[in-house]
Design an enzyme around this catalytic site. Structure first.
Site, PDB file in Angstrom:
ATOM      1  CB  SER A 107      -0.974  -0.058   1.186  1.00 45.94           C
ATOM      2  OG  SER A 107      -1.960   0.941   1.065  1.00 45.94           O
ATOM      3  CG  ASP A 161      -7.004  -2.436  -3.150  1.00 47.90           C
ATOM      4  OD1 ASP A 161      -7.661  -1.713  -2.374  1.00 47.90           O
ATOM      5  OD2 ASP A 161      -5.778  -2.619  -3.038  1.00 47.90           O
ATOM      6  CG  HIS A 193      -5.937  -2.129   0.579  1.00 49.84           C
ATOM      7  ND1 HIS A 193      -5.171  -1.779  -0.511  1.00 49.84           N
ATOM      8  CD2 HIS A 193      -5.368  -1.508   1.646  1.00 49.84           C
ATOM      9  CE1 HIS A 193      -4.188  -0.981  -0.118  1.00 49.84           C
ATOM     10  NE2 HIS A 193      -4.287  -0.802   1.185  1.00 49.84           N
TER      11      HIS A 193
END
Length: 215
Positions: A107, A161, A193
């Site tokens: 991320s 995601d 995610h």
């Protein structure tokens, strides 16, 4: 003969280094016998997308979900890159070959991984980005050295995601192509995610192949 290597793992927004340490249990092959792992924690700072709440963050994020067009905190990214480069330089000074150094991140940490390997002046073993995005504009391309362009990139992204949209990940390969680089892009259907065991097992074989070819 197994070479000494270094894997730097950069966590996502609001997370911590120690919370990610179990990741190393996926790397049980003999090639990783002499691998040094480092899981640093981001400094605490206010984050715009969370109404200025102070939390572990490598740099500022202005909106969630992150899209391909989201505004970018380039100054913050470049400051964070200097810190990552200092961590890499320390290992190089300790005698680890840059070609045996791998930067990986999830991320926000994945976006920082990309920035760090592209702006490092030497060729590294590789950069692996999970559910990340391109954290700066294409003007940065002029600053990527010919050595950095040889660093292999692995990019993995879940197609479901909702935090960092799949399109933000998909913008990665064309950006790298513009810089004269290529990457291995892996799309994971039905993955949100998060980082999955499948992705980590692929990372293990990807790093292993690179350690073998450079030793």
């Amino acid at each position: 003969m197994v070479s000494r290597s270094f894997v730097l793992w950069l966590h996502g927004l609001g997370d911590s280094g120690p919370a990610n340490e179990p990741i190393r249990t996926f790397f049980s092959s003999p090639e990783f016998k002499l691998t040094k792992w480092f899981f640093p924690s981001a400094p605490h700072s206010p984050v715009s997308c969370n109404y200025g709440t102070v939390m572990p963050s490598w740099y500022d994020i202005y909106e969630i979900p992150v899209t391909a067009e989201s505004p970018k905190d380039e100054d913050g990214v470049l400051k964070a890159v200097q810190n990552v480069h200092a961590m890499i330089d320390k290992e190089v000074a300790n005698g680890i070959s840059p070609q045996h150094i791998f930067v990986c991140g999830f991320s926000q940490g994945g976006a920082l991984t990309l920035a760090s390997v592209l702006l490092y002046p030497r060729t590294l073993g590789g950069g692996a980005i999970f559910s990340g995005w391109v954290p700066f504009n294409s003007s940065i391309i002029a600053r990527i050295s010919p050595e950095a362009k040889k660093t292999p990139i692995l990019w993995s992204h879940g197609m479901a995601d909702r935090t960092v949209l799949f399109e933000a990940g998909q913008a990665g390969p064309p950006f790298l192509e513009q810089a004269g680089m290529s990457c291995e892009f892996k799309a994971y259907p039905n993955v949100g995610h998060s980082i999955t065991n499948e992705e980590l097992l692929h990372l293990e074989s990807w790093i292993k192949a690179r350690l073998k070819s450079s030793s």
